[in-house]
Design a protein around this motif. Structure first.
Motif, PDB file in Angstrom:
ATOM      1  N   TYR A 507       0.839  -1.207   0.000  1.00 39.65           N
ATOM      2  CA  TYR A 507       0.000   0.000   0.000  1.00 39.65           C
ATOM      3  C   TYR A 507       0.870   1.252   0.000  1.00 39.65           C
ATOM      4  O   TYR A 507       0.588   2.233  -0.702  1.00 39.65           O
ATOM      5  CB  TYR A 507      -0.917   0.010   1.225  1.00 39.65           C
ATOM      6  CG  TYR A 507      -2.133  -0.883   1.087  1.00 39.65           C
ATOM      7  CD1 TYR A 507      -3.216  -0.496   0.299  1.00 39.65           C
ATOM      8  CD2 TYR A 507      -2.191  -2.111   1.726  1.00 39.65           C
ATOM      9  CE1 TYR A 507      -4.331  -1.315   0.166  1.00 39.65           C
ATOM     10  CE2 TYR A 507      -3.296  -2.941   1.605  1.00 39.65           C
ATOM     11  CZ  TYR A 507      -4.368  -2.536   0.812  1.00 39.65           C
ATOM     12  OH  TYR A 507      -5.466  -3.352   0.686  1.00 39.65           O
ATOM     13  N   ASN A 508       1.933   1.232   0.773  1.00 34.77           N
ATOM     14  CA  ASN A 508       2.838   2.370   0.817  1.00 34.77           C
ATOM     15  C   ASN A 508       3.469   2.600  -0.550  1.00 34.77           C
ATOM     16  O   ASN A 508       3.586   3.741  -1.018  1.00 34.77           O
ATOM     17  CB  ASN A 508       3.923   2.128   1.862  1.00 34.77           C
ATOM     18  CG  ASN A 508       4.870   3.302   1.993  1.00 34.77           C
ATOM     19  OD1 ASN A 508       4.462   4.429   2.217  1.00 34.77           O
ATOM     20  ND2 ASN A 508       6.156   3.042   1.827  1.00 34.77           N
ATOM     21  N   GLU A 529      -4.349   3.238   4.588  1.00 29.92           N
ATOM     22  CA  GLU A 529      -4.519   1.792   4.689  1.00 29.92           C
ATOM     23  C   GLU A 529      -3.245   1.134   5.234  1.00 29.92           C
ATOM     24  O   GLU A 529      -3.307   0.235   6.080  1.00 29.92           O
ATOM     25  CB  GLU A 529      -4.854   1.206   3.315  1.00 29.92           C
ATOM     26  CG  GLU A 529      -5.195  -0.276   3.326  1.00 29.92           C
ATOM     27  CD  GLU A 529      -6.521  -0.581   3.991  1.00 29.92           C
ATOM     28  OE1 GLU A 529      -6.646  -1.671   4.600  1.00 29.92           O
ATOM     29  OE2 GLU A 529      -7.433   0.266   3.916  1.00 29.92           O
ATOM     30  N   ALA A 530      -2.100   1.619   4.752  1.00 24.92           N
ATOM     31  CA  ALA A 530      -0.826   1.076   5.227  1.00 24.92           C
ATOM     32  C   ALA A 530      -0.638   1.344   6.719  1.00 24.92           C
ATOM     33  O   ALA A 530      -0.155   0.476   7.460  1.00 24.92           O
ATOM     34  CB  ALA A 530       0.327   1.690   4.434  1.00 24.92           C
ATOM     35  N   ILE A 531      -1.037   2.517   7.168  1.00 23.23           N
ATOM     36  CA  ILE A 531      -0.903   2.857   8.590  1.00 23.23           C
ATOM     37  C   ILE A 531      -1.795   1.980   9.454  1.00 23.23           C
ATOM     38  O   ILE A 531      -1.407   1.554  10.553  1.00 23.23           O
ATOM     39  CB  ILE A 531      -1.214   4.356   8.804  1.00 23.23           C
ATOM     40  CG1 ILE A 531      -0.054   5.206   8.260  1.00 23.23           C
ATOM     41  CG2 ILE A 531      -1.464   4.665  10.284  1.00 23.23           C
ATOM     42  CD1 ILE A 531      -0.363   6.677   8.151  1.00 23.23           C
ATOM     43  N   ALA A 538       7.221   4.779  10.874  1.00 25.90           N
ATOM     44  CA  ALA A 538       7.371   6.239  10.777  1.00 25.90           C
ATOM     45  C   ALA A 538       7.409   6.714   9.329  1.00 25.90           C
ATOM     46  O   ALA A 538       6.904   7.805   9.010  1.00 25.90           O
ATOM     47  CB  ALA A 538       8.641   6.668  11.504  1.00 25.90           C
ATOM     48  N   LYS A 539       8.004   5.912   8.440  1.00 24.84           N
ATOM     49  CA  LYS A 539       8.159   6.386   7.055  1.00 24.84           C
ATOM     50  C   LYS A 539       6.809   6.557   6.360  1.00 24.84           C
ATOM     51  O   LYS A 539       6.666   7.421   5.484  1.00 24.84           O
ATOM     52  CB  LYS A 539       9.060   5.442   6.259  1.00 24.84           C
ATOM     53  CG  LYS A 539       8.463   4.121   5.864  1.00 24.84           C
ATOM     54  CD  LYS A 539       9.413   3.313   4.991  1.00 24.84           C
ATOM     55  CE  LYS A 539       8.774   2.006   4.508  1.00 24.84           C
ATOM     56  NZ  LYS A 539       8.465   1.073   5.612  1.00 24.84           N
ATOM     57  N   ILE A 540       5.801   5.740   6.754  1.00 19.36           N
ATOM     58  CA  ILE A 540       4.487   5.869   6.099  1.00 19.36           C
ATOM     59  C   ILE A 540       3.823   7.176   6.532  1.00 19.36           C
ATOM     60  O   ILE A 540       3.226   7.885   5.707  1.00 19.36           O
ATOM     61  CB  ILE A 540       3.592   4.663   6.424  1.00 19.36           C
ATOM     62  CG1 ILE A 540       4.284   3.356   6.019  1.00 19.36           C
ATOM     63  CG2 ILE A 540       2.255   4.771   5.685  1.00 19.36           C
ATOM     64  CD1 ILE A 540       3.533   2.108   6.415  1.00 19.36           C
ATOM     65  N   TYR A 541       3.914   7.511   7.827  1.00 18.18           N
ATOM     66  CA  TYR A 541       3.390   8.807   8.280  1.00 18.18           C
ATOM     67  C   TYR A 541       4.112   9.944   7.560  1.00 18.18           C
ATOM     68  O   TYR A 541       3.494  10.940   7.160  1.00 18.18           O
ATOM     69  CB  TYR A 541       3.574   8.963   9.785  1.00 18.18           C
ATOM     70  CG  TYR A 541       2.575   8.187  10.608  1.00 18.18           C
ATOM     71  CD1 TYR A 541       1.280   8.674  10.812  1.00 18.18           C
ATOM     72  CD2 TYR A 541       2.916   6.965  11.175  1.00 18.18           C
ATOM     73  CE1 TYR A 541       0.357   7.958  11.566  1.00 18.18           C
ATOM     74  CE2 TYR A 541       2.002   6.239  11.923  1.00 18.18           C
ATOM     75  CZ  TYR A 541       0.722   6.741  12.121  1.00 18.18           C
ATOM     76  OH  TYR A 541      -0.186   6.032  12.864  1.00 18.18           O
ATOM     77  N   ASN A 542       5.417   9.806   7.374  1.00 17.83           N
ATOM     78  CA  ASN A 542       6.179  10.836   6.670  1.00 17.83           C
ATOM     79  C   ASN A 542       5.674  10.987   5.237  1.00 17.83           C
ATOM     80  O   ASN A 542       5.491  12.110   4.742  1.00 17.83           O
ATOM     81  CB  ASN A 542       7.657  10.464   6.665  1.00 17.83           C
ATOM     82  CG  ASN A 542       8.502  11.467   5.908  1.00 17.83           C
ATOM     83  OD1 ASN A 542       8.781  12.551   6.388  1.00 17.83           O
ATOM     84  ND2 ASN A 542       8.917  11.102   4.700  1.00 17.83           N
ATOM     85  N   ASN A 543       5.419   9.842   4.569  1.00 23.15           N
ATOM     86  CA  ASN A 543       4.939   9.908   3.182  1.00 23.15           C
ATOM     87  C   ASN A 543       3.558  10.551   3.095  1.00 23.15           C
ATOM     88  O   ASN A 543       3.285  11.347   2.187  1.00 23.15           O
ATOM     89  CB  ASN A 543       4.901   8.505   2.583  1.00 23.15           C
ATOM     90  CG  ASN A 543       6.288   7.933   2.358  1.00 23.15           C
ATOM     91  OD1 ASN A 543       7.277   8.661   2.396  1.00 23.15           O
ATOM     92  ND2 ASN A 543       6.373   6.624   2.130  1.00 23.15           N
ATOM     93  N   ASN A 568       9.804   7.606  15.703  1.00 23.06           N
ATOM     94  CA  ASN A 568      11.253   7.469  15.515  1.00 23.06           C
ATOM     95  C   ASN A 568      11.910   8.839  15.655  1.00 23.06           C
ATOM     96  O   ASN A 568      12.072   9.558  14.667  1.00 23.06           O
ATOM     97  CB  ASN A 568      11.562   6.860  14.141  1.00 23.06           C
ATOM     98  CG  ASN A 568      13.036   6.600  13.938  1.00 23.06           C
ATOM     99  OD1 ASN A 568      13.862   6.875  14.819  1.00 23.06           O
ATOM    100  ND2 ASN A 568      13.398   6.083  12.771  1.00 23.06           N
ATOM    101  N   PRO A 569      12.299   9.196  16.864  1.00 27.27           N
ATOM    102  CA  PRO A 569      12.871  10.531  17.099  1.00 27.27           C
ATOM    103  C   PRO A 569      14.187  10.779  16.369  1.00 27.27           C
ATOM    104  O   PRO A 569      14.634  11.922  16.285  1.00 27.27           O
ATOM    105  CB  PRO A 569      13.091  10.549  18.619  1.00 27.27           C
ATOM    106  CG  PRO A 569      12.228   9.460  19.161  1.00 27.27           C
ATOM    107  CD  PRO A 569      12.171   8.416  18.101  1.00 27.27           C
ATOM    108  N   ASN A 570      14.809   9.725  15.830  1.00 22.84           N
ATOM    109  CA  ASN A 570      16.085   9.886  15.137  1.00 22.84           C
ATOM    110  C   ASN A 570      15.936   9.856  13.619  1.00 22.84           C
ATOM    111  O   ASN A 570      16.909   9.678  12.894  1.00 22.84           O
ATOM    112  CB  ASN A 570      17.046   8.774  15.568  1.00 22.84           C
ATOM    113  CG  ASN A 570      17.370   8.851  17.043  1.00 22.84           C
ATOM    114  OD1 ASN A 570      17.608   9.926  17.583  1.00 22.84           O
ATOM    115  ND2 ASN A 570      17.378   7.705  17.708  1.00 22.84           N
ATOM    116  N   PHE A 571      14.707  10.055  13.147  1.00 25.71           N
ATOM    117  CA  PHE A 571      14.398  10.036  11.724  1.00 25.71           C
ATOM    118  C   PHE A 571      14.411  11.486  11.235  1.00 25.71           C
ATOM    119  O   PHE A 571      13.520  12.282  11.541  1.00 25.71           O
ATOM    120  CB  PHE A 571      13.036   9.386  11.538  1.00 25.71           C
ATOM    121  CG  PHE A 571      12.623   9.141  10.111  1.00 25.71           C
ATOM    122  CD1 PHE A 571      13.521   9.212   9.050  1.00 25.71           C
ATOM    123  CD2 PHE A 571      11.300   8.803   9.806  1.00 25.71           C
ATOM    124  CE1 PHE A 571      13.133   8.979   7.753  1.00 25.71           C
ATOM    125  CE2 PHE A 571      10.897   8.566   8.503  1.00 25.71           C
ATOM    126  CZ  PHE A 571      11.805   8.656   7.481  1.00 25.71           C
TER     127      PHE A 571
END
Length: 792
Positions: A507-508, A529-531, A538-543, A568-571
């Motif tokens: 989905y992502n 849907e991916a979330i 974290a990358k899906i929320y970012n996208n 992910n605070p280090n992203f």
């Protein structure tokens, strides 16, 4: 609850010694005679009784009179005159009489209880000679050779059977019959030849042998035919017929172990592993030192993933036959499945030492080396395997895997291609187009080499043969995405979702493709849907935050970027996203704060310094902005130099690897070292042949150098290889403005617009304005072309 049967089961003898002890114990306190029956019948009865019982209304038949009639008829066929002598002769040669065979030797009874029917339990009848039994007892007059050997006596019961309370029964389990016969032969010289010791016995034994051999060798021939058959239907029919013949051979010879072994092997080929194990169990019970039976049963347990049992059997096979290389090899496989790679290699080493010319052993050991990242050792084994067997498909496939891990894709692709050529006729999941076959593996390597058209062709081949294989659609979608063929990528990701709907990554991925098509609502739906499937990625929320940002939904974008950094605070990426959103909202201080945090996490990312420099510039802090822009330029240059150095070093080790030339060419292009970029792009073309994208990439430095004819040639070649390559039409149209081929330029630009190219923004990014373009090319542009380049 049937406690009686349970108790009886618990009291069954478990060894030959226990059977002997029980018989002797039951027959020590008087005179006894014995009878052996190969099957457990309802009654101890004469064969004449059993024959009469099959007649309707048998209760009215007088068995004595019936037997008298038989004797009268038999007199015409023999010189024997006495009625009893005629009966005994009939009895021993298969005639129907009311005599029941007994023997004075329990060992003879044991022989009859076990011989002839090895796959069913038998029994020994112990009959005490009481006064009543004496009246029915008949001893042979003038006994012949066979009668003497069998120590025969007869019971002639008035009713045709002996009442149950008169005798004791000792059951002989089928699993012990062969051991009993072996004991009788070795310790007492009792065997068919000594029991049936006349010409009639020879004829019966010979006929049984012939039937057994015929069934066995017919089964062997059909089993071999099944092994060699390429057609699945022919293979199945051959194996099934082989099973029938092997079954027909059972019970006719004492040594049935080989028949059970071969039938078990055939069951394995048919996928009937449980039945195979039953046959191997029988063979082992018959012959406990049969090393091949333990080996085969161990192999069957491997097929069932019963690894501990497999290891136990294979170790037993080795104890019985220490030079069995195949047992060591399978033991190596079993230990590798358990994850004990040291023991696995140890056993494969033994196998290789015992059988140094077996290519498949080297192939199997190479897999352990691959799993333990000892790739050089794996390749050595596979080189040896191919010297021994130049057409070994498995060796080419395994070596392809090893080279893939080394990223030596030229060699891996060559090996996968050879494996396909050698195994091209195989279909289904185990063939080259199967889920783990050479087409799929080669497609992955083409993907890694950016040869997307070839990758698509291979994944398509896999899908044609295995239409439910989700990963093939997934990987083909990646290739389509890389080519910019977003609709095809979306179709494949959609199919992959249908086959495996619970995969957040797919989905992502489809969301990213929708995002590239500027279909942000569809992208957001997929990210959502991916979330739901993976709420901690974290990358899906970012996208999704990026998609909201492009839609102008700043608050939702901020919410997603904030959730990404919470997870992910280090992203660094979502901090940069927050900075960009706040910049768009005019909140430059917050933008600077978030860009600064992103830089702390990713201090060598030039793009982050540029973004923060823009924010500093907007609040008038020119010095800080200048420092950030300078840092960004330094990082870009440093990064390009490092990439060039790394690729140059890699090329020294792998001079045929496309990706290293590709990356170095891209870096030279960004550094505006166009001559060097062209040299590397040309090398990529030589190594990867017909790749539309590479021709397009080489066309750009030719264009920027002012070598317009060469640029047009490259863009034209790209279009020839891929007529749907919109970018190639766009670039060729722009170059033709410089060569003043107005009609051709207009045609190319029009095609690219119809294919979805945003020509207006593209033109502005290169020339800033029409006036600037006209100044560069030294002439005015035609009005119709100006219109195309300025109106969206």
């Amino acid at each position: 609850m049937n406690t009686k049967n349970r108790a009886a089961s618990q009291n069954k003898p478990r060894t030959v010694d226990e059977i002997i002890d029980e018989i002797e114990e039951r027959s020590t306190d008087g005179d006894y005679i014995f009878r052996g029956e190969a099957e457990c019948y309802e009654k101890v009865s004469s064969n004449l009784y059993r024959e009469i019982k099959s007649i309707i209304g048998f209760e009215n038949v007088d068995i004595g009179n019936f037997q008298g009639e038989i004797i009268e008829q038999a007199k015409d066929y023999t010189d024997t005159t006495g009625s009893f002598e005629i009966l005994t002769e009939l009895q021993h040669y298969g005639g129907k009489t009311n005599l029941i065979d007994f023997t004075q030797d329990y060992k003879v009874a044991l022989f009859f209880a076990c011989y002839g029917t090895l796959n069913k339990p038998g029994r020994v009848i112990i009959l005490r000679i009481t006064d009543k039994i004496k009246k029915m007892l008949r001893e042979p007059q003038h006994p012949k050779k066979r009668v003497l050997a069998q120590k025969s006596v007869f019971i002639q019961p008035p009713k045709g059977y002996i009442e149950r309370k008169k005798y004791h029964v000792i059951c002989i389990p089928a699993s012990l019959k062969f051991l009993v016969l072996q004991y009788l032969l070795e310790d007492h010289d009792i065997e068919p030849k000594t029991i049936y010791n006349d010409i009639h016995g020879f004829i019966g034994s010979y006929n049984n042998q012939w039937k057994s051999y015929r069934g066995f060798y017919n089964g062997l021939t059909l089993q071999d035919r099944g092994d060699k058959a390429m057609d699945p239907k022919e293979k199945l029919e051959s194996y099934e017929k082989a099973v029938e013949y092997y079954t027909s051979a059972l019970g006719l010879e004492v040594d049935d172990a080989a028949v059970y072994m071969n039938r078990g092997n055939t069951y394995l080929e048919l996928g009937k592993v449980d039945k195979a194990i039953e046959d191997f169990n029988t063979a082992i019970n018959m012959y406990p030192y049969f090393s091949d039976a333990f080996y085969n049963r161990g192999t069957a347990y491997l097929n069932l993933d019963k690894i501990d049992k497999a290891i136990e059997d294979l170790n037993t096979a080795i104890e019985l036959e220490p030079t069995d290389a195949d047992a060591y090899s399978n033991l190596g496989k079993a230990y590798s499945i358990k994850g004990n790679m040291g023991r696995s290699i140890e056993n494969y080493n033994n196998a290789v030492q015992l059988k140094p010319d077996d290519a498949n052993t080297y192939c199997d050991r190479s897999l352990v080396y691959i799993d333990t990242d000892e790739i050089s050792e794996a390749i050595k084994d596979l080189d040896t395997a191919l010297k021994l067997d130049p057409d070994n498909v498995k060796a080419y496939y395994n070596r392809g895997r090893a080279y893939s891990i080394k990223r030596d894709y030229e060699k891996s692709i060559k090996d996968y291609t050879k494996a396909i050529e050698l195994d091209i006729e195989s279909t289904g999941p185990d063939g080259p187009a199967g889920p783990n076959g050479s087409y799929h593996k080669r497609g992955l390597d083409y993907l890694s080499r950016n040869e997307f058209g070839k990758a698509i062709a291979d994944f398509t081949k896999v899908i044609e043969c295995n239409s439910e294989f989700a990963d093939a659609y997934r990987k083909r979608a990646l290739a389509y995405f890389a080519k910019g063929e977003y609709d095809y990528a979306i179709a494949d990701d959609t199919k992959s979702i249908e086959l495996g709907p619970n995969d957040a990554d797919i989905y992502n991925s489809r969301g990213l493709t929708y995002f590239m098509k500027h279909e942000h609502d569809l992208a957001i739906a997929d990210y959502t849907e991916a979330i739901e499937l993976d709420p901690n990625d974290a990358k899906i929320y970012n996208n999704r935050g990026n998609a909201y940002e492009f839609k102008g939904n700043h608050d939702l974008a901020i919410k997603d970027f904030t959730e990404a950094v919470r997870i992910n605070p280090n992203f660094a990426t979502p901090y940069n996203g927050l900075g960009n959103v706040y910049y768009g909202k005019g909140q430059f201080d917050k933008a600077i704060t978030n860009h600064t945090r992103a830089i702390e996490l990713d201090p060598n990312n030039a793009r982050l310094y540029e973004a923060r420099g823009n924010a500093y510039s907007r609040i008038g802090e020119v010095d800080k902005a200048s420092m950030d822009y300078t840092k960004a330029a330094e990082l870009k240059d440093s990064e390009l130099e490092k990439t060039i150095a790394d690729c140059t070093k890699a090329i020294e080790f792998y001079p045929s690897e496309v990706n290293h030339y590709q990356k170095r060419a891209n870096s030279y292009f960004k550094k505006e070292e166009y001559d060097k970029a062209i040299v590397d792009y040309t090398k990529v073309i030589e190594l990867s042949s017909a790749n539309a994208r590479i021709y397009c990439q080489r066309g750009l430095p030719y264009f920027l150098k002012g070598e317009y004819d060469k640029a047009i040639d490259d863009f034209s070649k790209a279009i020839e290889l891929d007529p749907d390559f919109a970018g190639a039409y766009c670039f060729r149209g722009i170059v033709r403005l410089h060569t003043r081929e107005w009609d051709k330029a207009k045609e190319d630009i029009d095609i690219s617009i119809n294919m979805g190219v945003d020509i207006v923004n593209g033109f502005r990014s290169v020339y800033q304005s029409i006036e600037n373009c006209e100044q560069i090319i030294g002439t005015k542009l035609p009005e119709d072309i100006v219109t195309m380049l300025t109106q969206s």
